[in-house]
Design an enzyme around this catalytic site. Structure first.
Site, mmCIF file in Angstrom:
data_model
loop_
_atom_site.group_PDB
_atom_site.id
_atom_site.type_symbol
_atom_site.label_atom_id
_atom_site.label_comp_id
_atom_site.label_asym_id
_atom_site.label_seq_id
_atom_site.Cartn_x
_atom_site.Cartn_y
_atom_site.Cartn_z
ATOM 1 C CD GLN A 235 0.982 4.500 7.892
ATOM 2 O OE1 GLN A 235 1.862 3.649 7.788
ATOM 3 N NE2 GLN A 235 0.881 5.523 7.058
ATOM 4 C CE1 TYR B 7 -5.173 8.120 -3.854
ATOM 5 C CE2 TYR B 7 -4.156 10.212 -3.249
ATOM 6 C CZ TYR B 7 -4.512 9.288 -4.219
ATOM 7 O OH TYR B 7 -4.226 9.526 -5.537
ATOM 8 C CG ASP C 283 -1.097 8.919 3.768
ATOM 9 O OD1 ASP C 283 -0.043 8.588 3.186
ATOM 10 O OD2 ASP C 283 -1.489 8.392 4.823
ATOM 11 C CB CYS D 271 4.775 5.244 2.010
ATOM 12 S SG CYS D 271 3.723 4.751 0.627
#
Length: 321
Positions: A150, A179, A248, A275
């Site tokens: 990130q 993931y 994720d 996201c």
């Protein structure tokens, strides 16, 4: 990045296009990035390095990727080229190291594929090490060029902390982290879980995840390489079970085959970290319309301040009966 009559433009793509918008400075980035980009800009202009054009697959320098550890101070610079060599690379190396002594890793990434893939799969170290180290909370992570990490560590701690809160682990649970990348969420979960099994398609990320688990002292993690929609059914067939599944995924969301595999696995809880709200909504609809799960909590997280993008953490519970 592109060459123009009076020099070189370096910036970001215009929204919904691959047109480069030249940016001399960016308030969302550390000032080290400005120095790095300016050094590369001057080098490319001086030595007339050809910039890659994805339309005709010609040109050499494709992208510059910068990773910066705010917590520990190290910087990684990855030069993505349409080939195996960059002319005068020793000159650029020396100039970059002089301009930005914080650079701990300078990598040449070979990407000769057509299209808009950013990174290729071959890396060569020009200076420093193959990785840099960063920290989220009390956990330290080694990051290689191909590993996902990130871009906003301070908000990432909040994001992953919320995922851990939603999982509400008591110490006896087996958790699947799908993931998993380099094991960032996995290690947050490992502190409270009996066992964590991480799944990731990128081999380099799995190697980093294993090393990160060892580095942080966790021996209750297992990491498996492969496409999640293929690995999860195999694990289920081998008798693996999960109390909690954490996903994720990238912006495209989860593959339908993976969602079906999760439904078959039937964990008590699913924690979905997203996201992209649109693919999140699509996947939640599939999970909930199955009749097996219901959404209990949703928490947005402002991972990208001063932009329209937002991350979200969602908790789903399996319905009784």
């Amino acid at each position: 990045m592109r060459l123009v009559k009076n020099g070189t433009e370096i910036g970001f793509f215009e929204k919904a296009s691959h047109k480069v918008v030249d940016i001399q400075d960016c308030l969302l980035q550390n000032e080290l990035h400005v120095r790095i980009n300016q050094t590369i800009r001057d080098f490319v202009t001086e030595f007339k390095i050809k910039i890659y054009d994805e339309k005709d697959h010609k040109g050499l320098l494709r992208h510059v990727m910068i990773r910066h550890s705010e917590a520990l101070g190290g910087v990684m610079v990855v030069l993505v080229v349409n080939g195996a060599e960059l002319p005068k690379e020793s000159i650029l190396r020396d100039r970059l190291l002089e301009a930005v002594p914080e650079i701990k890793s300078l990598i040449l990434n070979e990407n000769t594929s057509k299209g808009n893939r950013v990174l290729g799969f071959k890396n060569r170290v020009i200076a420093g090490s193959e990785t840099i180290e960063d920290q989220i909370g009390k956990l330290k992570f080694e990051i290689s060029p191909l590993s996902f990490f990130q871009v906003n560590p301070s908000q990432t701690e909040i994001l992953y902390g919320k995922a851990l809160e939603f999982a509400d682990l008591k110490g006896h649970e087996t958790v699947f982290d799908i993931y998993c990348g380099i094991g960032t969420i996995s290690l947050f979960l490992a502190e409270k879980a009996k066992k964590v099994i991480g799944i990731e398609v990128i081999q380099e990320s799995i190697e980093d995840a294993k090393a990160n688990a060892t580095r942080n002292g966790y021996d209750n993690c297992e990491f498996v390489v492969g496409k999640a929609e293929e690995v999860l059914p195999k694990l289920y067939a081998e008798g693996y079970k999960a109390d909690v599944v954490v996903v994720d995924p990238p912006r495209k969301g989860c593959e339908l085959e993976l969602l079906n595999a999760v439904l078959e696995l039937a964990p008590e809880k699913i924690v979905y970290v997203s996201c992209k709200p649109s693919t999140l909504a699509r996947d939640l609809k599939i999970l909930c319309e199955s009749g097996t799960y219901e959404v209990v909590k949703v928490q947005p997280v402002d991972q990208f301040p001063m932009t329209s993008h937002v991350e979200a953490v969602v908790l789903l519970h399996r319905k009784n009966g």
